[in-house]
Scaffold this active site. Structure first.
Site, PDB file in Angstrom:
ATOM      1  N   ARG A  54       0.845  -1.207   0.000  1.00  0.00           N
ATOM      2  CA  ARG A  54       0.000   0.000   0.000  1.00  0.00           C
ATOM      3  C   ARG A  54       0.875   1.250   0.000  1.00  0.00           C
ATOM      4  NH1 ARG A  54      -1.586   1.740   4.640  1.00  0.00           N
ATOM      5  NH2 ARG A  54      -2.191  -0.277   5.482  1.00  0.00           N
ATOM      6  N   TYR A 106     -15.158  17.052 -17.158  1.00  0.00           N
ATOM      7  CA  TYR A 106     -15.623  15.662 -17.191  1.00  0.00           C
ATOM      8  C   TYR A 106     -16.847  15.518 -16.289  1.00  0.00           C
ATOM      9  CZ  TYR A 106     -15.575  10.595 -16.848  1.00  0.00           C
ATOM     10  OH  TYR A 106     -15.927   9.274 -16.888  1.00  0.00           O
ATOM     11  N   ASP A 178      -7.053  18.767 -15.978  1.00  0.00           N
ATOM     12  CA  ASP A 178      -7.307  17.388 -16.396  1.00  0.00           C
ATOM     13  C   ASP A 178      -6.722  17.245 -17.802  1.00  0.00           C
ATOM     14  OD1 ASP A 178      -8.350  15.007 -17.423  1.00  0.00           O
ATOM     15  OD2 ASP A 178     -10.205  15.177 -16.264  1.00  0.00           O
ATOM     16  N   LYS A 203      -7.352   5.928 -20.485  1.00  0.00           N
ATOM     17  CA  LYS A 203      -7.577   6.348 -21.870  1.00  0.00           C
ATOM     18  C   LYS A 203      -6.294   6.196 -22.690  1.00  0.00           C
ATOM     19  CE  LYS A 203     -11.497   7.281 -19.961  1.00  0.00           C
ATOM     20  NZ  LYS A 203     -11.871   8.599 -19.468  1.00  0.00           N
TER      21      LYS A 203
HETATM   22  C1  LIG Z   1     -12.486   9.120 -18.360  1.00  0.00           C
HETATM   23  C2  LIG Z   1     -12.162  10.454 -17.842  1.00  0.00           C
HETATM   24  C3  LIG Z   1     -12.105  10.714 -16.462  1.00  0.00           C
HETATM   25  C4  LIG Z   1     -12.425   9.648 -15.446  1.00  0.00           C
HETATM   26  O1  LIG Z   1     -11.503   8.614 -15.455  1.00  0.00           O
HETATM   27  P1  LIG Z   1     -11.831   7.086 -15.027  1.00  0.00           P
HETATM   28  O2  LIG Z   1     -10.528   6.400 -15.253  1.00  0.00           O
HETATM   29  O3  LIG Z   1     -12.943   6.607 -15.887  1.00  0.00           O
HETATM   30  O4  LIG Z   1     -12.231   7.124 -13.592  1.00  0.00           O
HETATM   31  C5  LIG Z   1     -11.755  11.989 -16.057  1.00  0.00           C
HETATM   32  N1  LIG Z   1     -11.492  12.967 -16.936  1.00  0.00           N
HETATM   33  C6  LIG Z   1     -11.539  12.758 -18.261  1.00  0.00           C
HETATM   34  C7  LIG Z   1     -11.246  13.892 -19.194  1.00  0.00           C
HETATM   35  C8  LIG Z   1     -11.875  11.497 -18.772  1.00  0.00           C
HETATM   36  O5  LIG Z   1     -11.948  11.313 -20.091  1.00  0.00           O
END
Ligand SMILES: *Cc1c(COP(=O)(O)O)cnc(C)c1O
Length: 384
Positions: A54, A106, A178, A203
């Site tokens: 952890r 998001y 982000d 992603k």
């Molecule tokens: C998918 C996404 C998230 C969330 O991420 P997860 O891995 O699905 O929890 C946050 N911000 C953006 C721009 C995203 O495309």
């Protein structure tokens, strides 16, 4: 240093950062360390640096080292999802703190702020951060964080990150970005003045639609990075070794994937712009796009995501999505397979997304095949 040189160095980091050959066997690719606990030395110490997984694990270290270097940050913390990374950054604030948040951030981040974190005491105002005037007007004495996403989802609006960083710092606040869509190969917000970058590594970074993950990268050592590490160590929000390994592995091919996906997105955007059934295309790589000039300045490339509005609204858009053969109808992005998504119907009650809008994640297929697929879907949808 020039932006092009920064991107090239990031490509080298994608391959090498945190990737020393295994000291025991010489293996060029790292082993997966599944052990949860590590042996103490005879003197009771832990000279090799690991105690309990952890708190730290070699695969997580490799991933975090890579992400910190790619984003030109001081340190990174890997989390089990992008939402967990967003939560960790937001939970580092104090109850009573105010945030200025992109109104098209998001969807999950908006819901997190409106629900659980509002109950915990954070106040958020949602504004159009592509307008510096709106951003400035929303700042308050207790504003602690500006939360930006550029290009935004799903309208691909562009915010001037350098200007937002200056604005935040004038108010003793921080800028969080982000950076999931552009990836560090497409944009490096910390070099533009941002204080922390958030990723859904699910992603483009992992890149194969097969592992969930997230990360936050801080510009400097200090209280913010300490709180991110607390979220791992004390709250136990960690990404497991195999998922870290898969994500680090995915990053190896990011430079090649993103370059191809970006070229594909540009070609698809240009083709859609000429299509009679298409009302509007949102892609910062188009010279006619309102965000083009700022994006050209702050990005290393315009990325693999775009959206477009179909003439005839929601019903027409749903019909187009129903007729694609190569584009998969699914949420998410950044994988090898191209995806098409009707955003308004997945986003829920707070969505401001136009009903006729479809979002595309361009994959690794032949771009002419993708253009032909969209063309036949648009034609069939119009035929009813
Ligand atoms: C998918 C996404 C998230 C969330 O991420 P997860 O891995 O699905 O929890 C946050 N911000 C953006 C721009 C995203 O495309």
């Amino acid at each position: 240093m020039s932006k092009e040189r920064d991107r090239e160095r990031a490509a080298t980091d994608a391959v090498h950062a945190g990737m020393q050959p295994d000291p025991v066997t010489g293996a060029v690719m790292p082993p997966i360390h599944l052990a949860t606990t590590f042996e103490r030395d005879a003197d009771g110490g832990y000279a090799r640096g690991y105690v309990y997984s952890r708190q730290g694990n070699p695969n997580r270290d490799a991933l975090e080292t890579a992400l910190a270097q790619l984003e030109a940050g001081a340190g990174a913390a890997a989390f089990p999802s992008g939402m967990a990374a967003a939560f960790a950054v937001l939970f580092a604030l104090e109850p009573g703190d105010h945030l200025v948040v992109a109104d098209d951030c998001y969807y999950g981040v908006g819901e997190l702020l409106r629900g659980p974190l509002a109950r915990w005491g954070l106040q958020a105002d949602f504004v159009d951060l592509s307008s510096l005037e709106e951003a400035r007007a929303a700042m308050r004495p207790n504003t602690a964080l500006v939360w930006a996403e550029s290009p935004s989802n799903p309208m691909l609006r562009i915010s001037d990150l350098q200007a937002l960083a200056e604005l935040a710092h004038q108010h003793d606040a921080r800028l969080a970005v982000d950076n999931t869509w552009p990836t560090p190969l497409g944009q490096q917000p910390l070099l533009l003045g941002a204080d922390v970058v958030v990723h859904s590594t699910t992603k483009y970074l992992a890149g194969h639609s097969d592992v969930l993950g997230g990360a936050a990268v801080a510009r400097e050592e200090g209280p913010l990075l300490e709180r991110l590490r607390e979220a791992q160590d004390l709250a136990g929000i960690v990404l497991g070794p195999f998922d870290c390994w898969l994500t680090r592995r995915g990053i190896l091919s990011l430079p090649a994937r993103l370059e191809r996906q970006t070229r594909g997105a540009q070609a698809v955007a240009e083709a859609l712009q000429l299509h009679p059934a298409v009302e509007q295309v949102h892609y910062p790589g188009l010279p006619s796009d309102p965000g083009h000039a700022v994006a050209a300045r702050q990005m290393h490339g315009f990325g693999g995501m775009l959206s477009f509005q179909v003439r005839g609204g929601e019903a027409a858009a749903m019909a187009v999505a129903a007729h694609t053969r190569l584009f998969r109808r699914a949420t998410s992005l950044g994988g090898p397979e191209s995806l098409i998504e009707h955003r308004a119907s997945i986003e829920g009650p707070h969505s401001a997304t136009p009903g006729g809008l479809l979002r595309l994640s361009i994959g690794l297929e032949g771009v002419q095949d993708l253009i032909e697929d969209l063309d036949q879907a648009l034609t069939q949808a119009q035929a009813g």
